[in-house]
Design a protein around this motif. Structure first.
Motif, PDB file in Angstrom:
ATOM      1  N   ALA A 125      10.737  -7.255   5.113  1.00 39.74           N
ATOM      2  CA  ALA A 125       9.783  -7.149   4.010  1.00 39.74           C
ATOM      3  C   ALA A 125      10.367  -6.289   2.895  1.00 39.74           C
ATOM      4  O   ALA A 125      11.191  -5.401   3.144  1.00 39.74           O
ATOM      5  N   ILE A 126       9.932  -6.590   1.677  1.00 40.95           N
ATOM      6  CA  ILE A 126      10.266  -5.776   0.508  1.00 40.95           C
ATOM      7  C   ILE A 126       8.981  -5.543  -0.259  1.00 40.95           C
ATOM      8  O   ILE A 126       8.183  -6.466  -0.459  1.00 40.95           O
ATOM      9  N   SER A 127       8.791  -4.313  -0.697  1.00 39.11           N
ATOM     10  CA  SER A 127       7.739  -3.965  -1.639  1.00 39.11           C
ATOM     11  C   SER A 127       8.433  -3.205  -2.756  1.00 39.11           C
ATOM     12  O   SER A 127       9.139  -2.229  -2.499  1.00 39.11           O
ATOM     13  N   MET A 128       8.257  -3.675  -3.979  1.00 37.13           N
ATOM     14  CA  MET A 128       9.021  -3.118  -5.085  1.00 37.13           C
ATOM     15  C   MET A 128       8.127  -2.917  -6.293  1.00 37.13           C
ATOM     16  O   MET A 128       7.281  -3.749  -6.603  1.00 37.13           O
ATOM     17  N   ALA A 129       8.330  -1.796  -6.966  1.00 35.81           N
ATOM     18  CA  ALA A 129       7.645  -1.524  -8.231  1.00 35.81           C
ATOM     19  C   ALA A 129       8.700  -1.147  -9.259  1.00 35.81           C
ATOM     20  O   ALA A 129       9.585  -0.333  -8.983  1.00 35.81           O
ATOM     21  N   ASN A 138      10.553   4.422 -17.321  1.00 30.34           N
ATOM     22  CA  ASN A 138      11.547   3.504 -16.767  1.00 30.34           C
ATOM     23  C   ASN A 138      12.000   4.017 -15.408  1.00 30.34           C
ATOM     24  O   ASN A 138      12.691   5.030 -15.324  1.00 30.34           O
ATOM     25  N   ALA A 139      11.606   3.314 -14.361  1.00 31.43           N
ATOM     26  CA  ALA A 139      11.943   3.719 -13.003  1.00 31.43           C
ATOM     27  C   ALA A 139      11.745   2.529 -12.073  1.00 31.43           C
ATOM     28  O   ALA A 139      11.130   1.529 -12.454  1.00 31.43           O
ATOM     29  N   PHE A 140      12.259   2.647 -10.862  1.00 26.42           N
ATOM     30  CA  PHE A 140      11.951   1.639  -9.847  1.00 26.42           C
ATOM     31  C   PHE A 140      11.994   2.247  -8.459  1.00 26.42           C
ATOM     32  O   PHE A 140      12.665   3.242  -8.212  1.00 26.42           O
ATOM     33  N   VAL A 141      11.227   1.615  -7.562  1.00 20.77           N
ATOM     34  CA  VAL A 141      11.176   1.976  -6.154  1.00 20.77           C
ATOM     35  C   VAL A 141      11.210   0.674  -5.372  1.00 20.77           C
ATOM     36  O   VAL A 141      10.394  -0.223  -5.615  1.00 20.77           O
ATOM     37  N   ILE A 142      12.154   0.553  -4.461  1.00 22.13           N
ATOM     38  CA  ILE A 142      12.243  -0.622  -3.596  1.00 22.13           C
ATOM     39  C   ILE A 142      12.150  -0.141  -2.156  1.00 22.13           C
ATOM     40  O   ILE A 142      13.005   0.618  -1.699  1.00 22.13           O
ATOM     41  N   VAL A 143      11.111  -0.560  -1.453  1.00 22.37           N
ATOM     42  CA  VAL A 143      10.984  -0.261  -0.030  1.00 22.37           C
ATOM     43  C   VAL A 143      11.450  -1.505   0.714  1.00 22.37           C
ATOM     44  O   VAL A 143      10.845  -2.577   0.584  1.00 22.37           O
ATOM     45  N   LEU A 203       0.829  -1.203   0.000  1.00 22.86           N
ATOM     46  CA  LEU A 203       0.000   0.000   0.000  1.00 22.86           C
ATOM     47  C   LEU A 203       0.859   1.247   0.000  1.00 22.86           C
ATOM     48  O   LEU A 203       0.587   2.199  -0.730  1.00 22.86           O
ATOM     49  N   VAL A 204       1.932   1.254   0.803  1.00 25.03           N
ATOM     50  CA  VAL A 204       2.821   2.407   0.845  1.00 25.03           C
ATOM     51  C   VAL A 204       3.418   2.669  -0.529  1.00 25.03           C
ATOM     52  O   VAL A 204       3.426   3.796  -1.014  1.00 25.03           O
ATOM     53  N   THR A 205       3.917   1.619  -1.186  1.00 25.80           N
ATOM     54  CA  THR A 205       4.495   1.790  -2.514  1.00 25.80           C
ATOM     55  C   THR A 205       3.443   2.277  -3.489  1.00 25.80           C
ATOM     56  O   THR A 205       3.695   3.162  -4.298  1.00 25.80           O
ATOM     57  N   LEU A 206       2.243   1.731  -3.413  1.00 27.18           N
ATOM     58  CA  LEU A 206       1.162   2.165  -4.283  1.00 27.18           C
ATOM     59  C   LEU A 206       0.851   3.645  -4.062  1.00 27.18           C
ATOM     60  O   LEU A 206       0.720   4.412  -5.008  1.00 27.18           O
ATOM     61  N   LEU A 234      14.980   2.543  -1.890  1.00 23.05           N
ATOM     62  CA  LEU A 234      16.002   2.591  -2.927  1.00 23.05           C
ATOM     63  C   LEU A 234      15.333   2.986  -4.238  1.00 23.05           C
ATOM     64  O   LEU A 234      14.263   2.470  -4.575  1.00 23.05           O
ATOM     65  N   LEU A 235      15.983   3.891  -4.980  1.00 20.27           N
ATOM     66  CA  LEU A 235      15.395   4.444  -6.197  1.00 20.27           C
ATOM     67  C   LEU A 235      16.428   4.478  -7.320  1.00 20.27           C
ATOM     68  O   LEU A 235      17.630   4.525  -7.067  1.00 20.27           O
ATOM     69  N   ASP A 236      15.931   4.510  -8.551  1.00 16.96           N
ATOM     70  CA  ASP A 236      16.828   4.682  -9.683  1.00 16.96           C
ATOM     71  C   ASP A 236      17.383   6.106  -9.668  1.00 16.96           C
ATOM     72  O   ASP A 236      16.923   6.958  -8.913  1.00 16.96           O
TER      73      ASP A 236
END
Length: 177
Positions: free
Chosen positions: A110-114, A90-95, A10-13, A71-73
């Motif tokens: 835990a990891i949540s990644m998009a 083109n991007a990424f987010v890793i919580v 949810l946080v990543t969303l 972590l971010l691009d």
């Protein structure tokens, strides 16, 4: 108690859908170094590595817990608690989160990644211990977030695609100044 997997997803969303392009740079956290190698069926679509270029170590504002690192691009920053990408294709987010016993959380890690690749979105999660959901997997023993030593380690860390159920394996170390 909250389920870590649901919370981080949810946080990543929320972060991704509340994007605003107001420029600037999150320079408070210093330089970040590291590339995460990827393996698994989805690499045909997303590639075999993620080069981390930015980091948010103050997690509380963006994820609700100070135990997290985002972590971010290199083209994406967090500014005033919001994600600021300069490339929407083109991007990424890793919580990445690691709780301690005193946190009284349902899980340890835990990891949540998009990942956005050519405008297509891929979402991944893991928790340790994993939930009973069919779209969750254990992160593995090689995943750790060490904010004291300024390091996130992915060693045969497994995340699961929340749409397809395919497993992606992550290897690499990310450090920051």
């Amino acid at each position: 108690m909250k389920k870590i997997n649901s919370l981080l997803f949810l946080v990543t969303l929320i972060i991704i859908t509340s994007c605003s392009d107001n420029g600037g740079n999150d320079s408070d956290n210093g330089a970040v170094f590291g590339t995460i190698q990827l393996s698994g069926p989805d690499t045909a679509a997303i590639g075999t590595s993620l080069k981390v270029g930015n980091i948010d170590i103050d997690g509380l504002d963006t994820t609700g817990t100070s135990k997290s690192v985002t972590l971010l691009d290199e083209n994406t920053n967090i500014e005033d608690g919001e994600l600021v990408p300069t490339n929407f294709s083109n991007a990424f987010v890793i919580v990445a989160v690691q709780f301690s016993a005193e946190d009284m959380a349902d899980g340890e890690k835990a990891i949540s990644m998009a990942i956005l690749k050519n405008g297509e979105e891929f979402r991944y999660v893991c928790t340790t211990p994993s939930e009973t959901s069919s779209f969750d997997t254990d992160c593995g023993t090689g995943f750790s977030v060490d904010k004291t030593n300024k390091k996130v380690t992915f060693q045969n860390t497994t995340v699961i695609n929340t749409d397809t159920g395919t497993i992606l394996t992550m290897n690499g170390v990310v450090t920051w100044d």
